[in-house]
Design an enzyme around this catalytic site. Structure first.
Site: not given
Ligand code: NOJ
Length: 673
Positions: A382, A454, A479
């Site tokens: 990540h 993202h 989310e």
């Molecule tokens: C936004 C992203 O869409 C999400 O998936 C991620 O957990 C957070 N940023 C932190 O990086």
């Protein structure tokens, strides 16, 4: 079959044509669509598009306003109009459809200014039976070598003030808005794809393809159905949008045209307009399902920050690895594993603290990569950058060496920021970012790593050329249901995005919530039923699909979890069955390398019954249909967790009727016997 035949039909036609007489025209292979190109008395180029004999887009200008030199708008004469034909069927290495036919007729208009330095500009049109793509090309020439584009003047003037589904452009939160529906005249500046419906019921998606070394095109609506391109400038203070060196080409401007909304879903025009795969053997890119330390962070059960609540610990990661191995998930995403999360990282400049190769002391990467490998699983890296691109780029080599060293076959990148600007003050969707995104794709490909991006720039079909850009977010994902102050995504969101955002490419929506009431987030809930969560795996296409909920929530529903375990992520073919934008949708997809089919159907806030006809099944075969549907009293608001599972044997021609609850849906696995 592959065929490209070019014919030179005109040369040196002076700019004397009257507006009503096209200087060149081309029809699609079956004559379903036709584009006419005009040069008026001032030598100003424009085009017109007809669908099934009726004008769709009329009197739409072409050209540019440049910095420090005269505009490329008028005074042109036609040098030549060259036509060609092309017909090829190509294979996607992974995708929603294995074989895609690319069948078009082509018209290249070579323009030259009649006076002055006689600068040259080409416009290349590709006309399909269900769409048009065109782009500008700047031929190599001494009189126009460095090109600073202030504005692209392309217009898409529709014959009526059609209904439009859109999200606002340059509005402060990139692409993460709920869709709105208004006439074109009321939409203002919007992102593409923007989806339109004419009064006669024709559906059009306006977008772009092959966005490389250019800035993003947004579009603005005006009275009488007029739409014009607006390029994202470099920054608030620098109005230049794009700097090019001739020879150069713009991205394709695209119009996909269909008689039903569902047909747009399988219109692959934007993919066709991208260049074929440049990465060679891409068998290392594997569609996959994954779990991870993610939803528990959004639920605030654990934190990205280090300390006692830290989620990305060695022990917790092992728990997810064990779960993945037990249930046959390929990847385990871990967020918050690295240095940089302890400050206010999402505020401008905060992302400079991120380090992409230094784990926190409680994340034992050596041990975890060994443990994952032994269990047949890989960790998904990540890279949250906080939009601090320079910080990220300065570490790209180390960051990707680190991923490769620890066997991480995929990385999720992120560019969270407040506003439309990157930390360096440049606009998020401008040429600088587009080129940054490409640098990440390139270095990832060098290390055989797939990228799930993202908060990146919208998809314009680059996956055809670089199949390691495997999925993106670029819309409101699930989310939002965990924390959005507006209560999360309303039920119609997932009935709109299949006809809008999803037309651009795969989405990492992260479905799979089984605990829908969110005790740790009392102001929020997931606004779907559990059966609708299952339907999302088929409806929202992505070759990487997350089972986003916590292992214990899946353990509580082993029968429903079975669908997530069974469902495919790589498809032989896709068949939209029914749907209307914002109302409902049903899609069937056939798995690659197996005879199994999967169906997903979902509705907005209204309950409705839908008949699923199994006409798509292979003749002469029997299938075990496992139907996951809403319980009799299910409702996304009051009883989201109620579901039923029914099993029966079906074959081609049979049908089932499923009742979907408010905010509900249904998922069907059809396992060949
Ligand atoms: C936004 C992203 O869409 C999400 O998936 C991620 O957990 C957070 N940023 C932190 O990086």
């Amino acid at each position: 079959m592959k065929k490209l035949i070019m014919t030179l039909i005109t040369s040196l036609v002076p700019a004397i044509a009257i507006a009503q007489t096209p200087v060149a025209s081309i029809s699609s292979p079956e004559k379903n669509m036709r584009v006419d190109v005009y040069l008026n008395a001032q030598g100003e180029p424009s085009y017109q598009l007809a669908y099934k004999g009726k004008p769709l887009v009329v009197d739409s200008r072409l050209g540019f306003i440049l910095k420090d030199q005269a505009s490329l708008t008028t005074g042109f004469e036609l040098v030549s109009a060259e036509t060609g034909k092309f017909d090829e069927t190509w294979e996607q290495p992974w995708g929603e459809e294995r074989f895609i036919r690319n069948h078009y007729n082509q018209l290249r208009i070579a323009l030259r200014e009649a006076n002055g330095t006689k600068r040259k500009l080409d416009v290349l049109f590709r006309i399909y039976d269900h769409g048009l793509g065109f782009r500008y090309e700047f031929p190599a020439q001494d009189q126009l070598s460095k090109i600073d584009i202030l504005r692209e003047l392309t217009e898409f003037n529709f014959v009526g003030d059609h209904q439009a589904w859109w999200t606002p452009g340059q509005a402060g939160n990139q692409y993460e808005y709920l869709y709105q529906q208004t006439p074109i005249s009321k939409m203002g500046l919007v992102h593409t794809p923007v989806t339109l419906k004419t009064a006669e019921g024709t559906f059009v998606a306006l977008h772009e393809a092959a966005l490389h070394n250019y800035s993003t095109m947004n579009v603005s609506g005006a009275a009488n159905g007029k739409i014009s391109a607006t390029l994202v400038p470099v920054s608030k203070n620098q109005p230049t949008a794009v700097t090019l060196q001739a020879p150069a080409a713009t991205p394709w401007r695209t119009l996909q045209v269909e008689d039903t909304a569902t047909a747009l879903i399988t219109n692959y025009l934007t993919l066709n307009l991208n260049e074929p795969n440049k990465l060679g053997d891409v068998s290392w890119i594997k569609p996959a399902k994954y779990v991870g330390i993610w939803w528990e962070l959004h639920l605030e059960k654990t934190s990205w920050k280090s300390g006692p609540t830290h989620g990305a610990t060695t022990a917790n990661t092992k728990k997810y690895i064990d779960f993945a191995a037990k249930h046959n998930f390929a990847g385990v995403l871990v967020e918050g594993w690295n240095k940089g999360w302890d400050g206010e990282w999402w505020l401008p400049g905060g992302g400079n603290a991120f380090n992409f190769y230094t784990p926190t002391p409680d994340f034992d990467v050596e041990e975890l990569s060994r443990y994952a490998k032994q269990k047949g699983v890989y960790i998904i890296g990540h890279h949250e950058t906080g939009a601090a691109i320079e910080n990220y780029e300065s570490q790209l080599d180390d960051a990707f060496n680190f991923l490769a060293k620890y066997g991480m076959k995929a990385v999720k990148t992120g560019y969270v920021e407040t506003g439309e600007e990157l930390v360096n003050g440049l606009y998020h969707h401008g040429q600088f970012y587009v080129n940054h995104a490409q640098r990440v794709i390139d270095i990832a490909a060098k290390h055989k790593i797939a990228v799930v991006a993202h908060e990146t720039v919208k998809d314009t079909g680059e996956r055809r050329t670089y199949p390691n850009i495997i999925s993106r977010e670029v819309a409101r994902g699930q989310e939002y249901d965990a924390w959005s102050a507006d209560g999360g995504n309303p039920p119609n969101h997932t009935a709109i995005i299949p006809f809008t955002r999803m037309l651009s490419g795969p989405m990492d929506f992260t479905p799979g919530a089984f605990e829908l009431t969110l005790p740790s987030r009392p102001k929020n809930q997931v606004n779907t039923t559990l059966a609708k969560q299952l339907a999302l795996y088929v409806v929202i296409y992505s070759p990487v699909q997350m089972a986003s909920d916590l292992p214990e929530h899946y353990d509580a529903h082993p029968d429903a979890f079975r669908f997530i375990k069974d469902v495919a992520v790589d498809w032989e073919t896709t068949k939209p069955l029914a749907g209307e934008i914002g109302e409902y949708i049903a899609i069937a997809r056939k798995a690659r390398n197996s005879a199994n089919w999967f169906v997903g159907a979902l509705t907005n806030e209204k309950s409705r019954a839908i008949d699923i006809k199994f006409d798509f099944l292979d003749a002469g075969k029997k299938y075990t249909a496992r139907i996951y549907k809403d319980g009799a009293t299910a409702s996304f608001k009051t009883n989201p967790g109620s579901y039923e599972i029914e099993e029966r044997v079906v074959s081609k021609g049979d049908q089932v009727s499923v009742k979907m609850a408010p905010g509900g849906g249904a998922a069907i696995s059809l396992i060949a016997q």
